[in-house]
Design a protein around this motif. Structure first.
Motif, PDB file in Angstrom:
ATOM      1  N   PHE A  61       0.826  -1.196   0.000  1.00 38.23           N
ATOM      2  CA  PHE A  61       0.000   0.000   0.000  1.00 38.23           C
ATOM      3  C   PHE A  61       0.861   1.246   0.000  1.00 38.23           C
ATOM      4  N   TRP A  62       1.869   1.290   0.877  1.00 35.71           N
ATOM      5  CA  TRP A  62       2.731   2.473   0.939  1.00 35.71           C
ATOM      6  C   TRP A  62       3.489   2.671  -0.369  1.00 35.71           C
ATOM      7  N   LYS A  63       3.881   1.590  -1.009  1.00 37.62           N
ATOM      8  CA  LYS A  63       4.585   1.693  -2.285  1.00 37.62           C
ATOM      9  C   LYS A  63       3.678   2.336  -3.335  1.00 37.62           C
ATOM     10  N   VAL A  64       2.449   1.868  -3.418  1.00 37.98           N
ATOM     11  CA  VAL A  64       1.488   2.428  -4.368  1.00 37.98           C
ATOM     12  C   VAL A  64       1.198   3.880  -4.022  1.00 37.98           C
ATOM     13  N   LEU A  65       1.012   4.169  -2.747  1.00 38.92           N
ATOM     14  CA  LEU A  65       0.725   5.534  -2.310  1.00 38.92           C
ATOM     15  C   LEU A  65       1.877   6.479  -2.660  1.00 38.92           C
ATOM     16  N   ARG A  66       3.108   6.043  -2.441  1.00 34.63           N
ATOM     17  CA  ARG A  66       4.268   6.883  -2.790  1.00 34.63           C
ATOM     18  C   ARG A  66       4.299   7.177  -4.285  1.00 34.63           C
ATOM     19  N   GLU A  67       4.022   6.152  -5.073  1.00 38.20           N
ATOM     20  CA  GLU A  67       4.009   6.349  -6.528  1.00 38.20           C
ATOM     21  C   GLU A  67       2.907   7.327  -6.932  1.00 38.20           C
TER      22      GLU A  67
END
Length: 84
Positions: A61-67
């Protein structure tokens, strides 16, 4: 005197029986305690497995959010296709 002796022997026999019963109950209690500990360990392993899965999901989730945030601030349109 033999009446006292037989009474004493009867009491000693009862005490011996009670001690054997107590020892048996202690062994059963120890076995039950060990069984409960094994069950708790098994539940802990399941809990830790669930925690690992949740942690991996949170990382994704954090990876997608950062992107998404990176795309938003770089001026690229996001995946929604909306312009604000």
């Amino acid at each position: 005197m033999s009446e006292f002796k037989s009474r004493r022997e009867a009491l000693e026999e009862k005490i011996s029986d009670l001690e054997e019963t107590l020892a048996s109950l202690k062994a059963q209690l120890k076995a039950e305690s060990e069984r409960e500990q094994h069950e708790a360990i098994d539940r802990l392993e399941v809990y830790l497995g669930d925690l690992d899965n949740k942690h991996a999901n949170l990382q994704d989730f954090w990876k997608v959010l950062r992107e998404e945030i990176k795309d938003l601030f770089s001026g690229r349109s996001g995946t929604t296709g909306k312009d604000t």
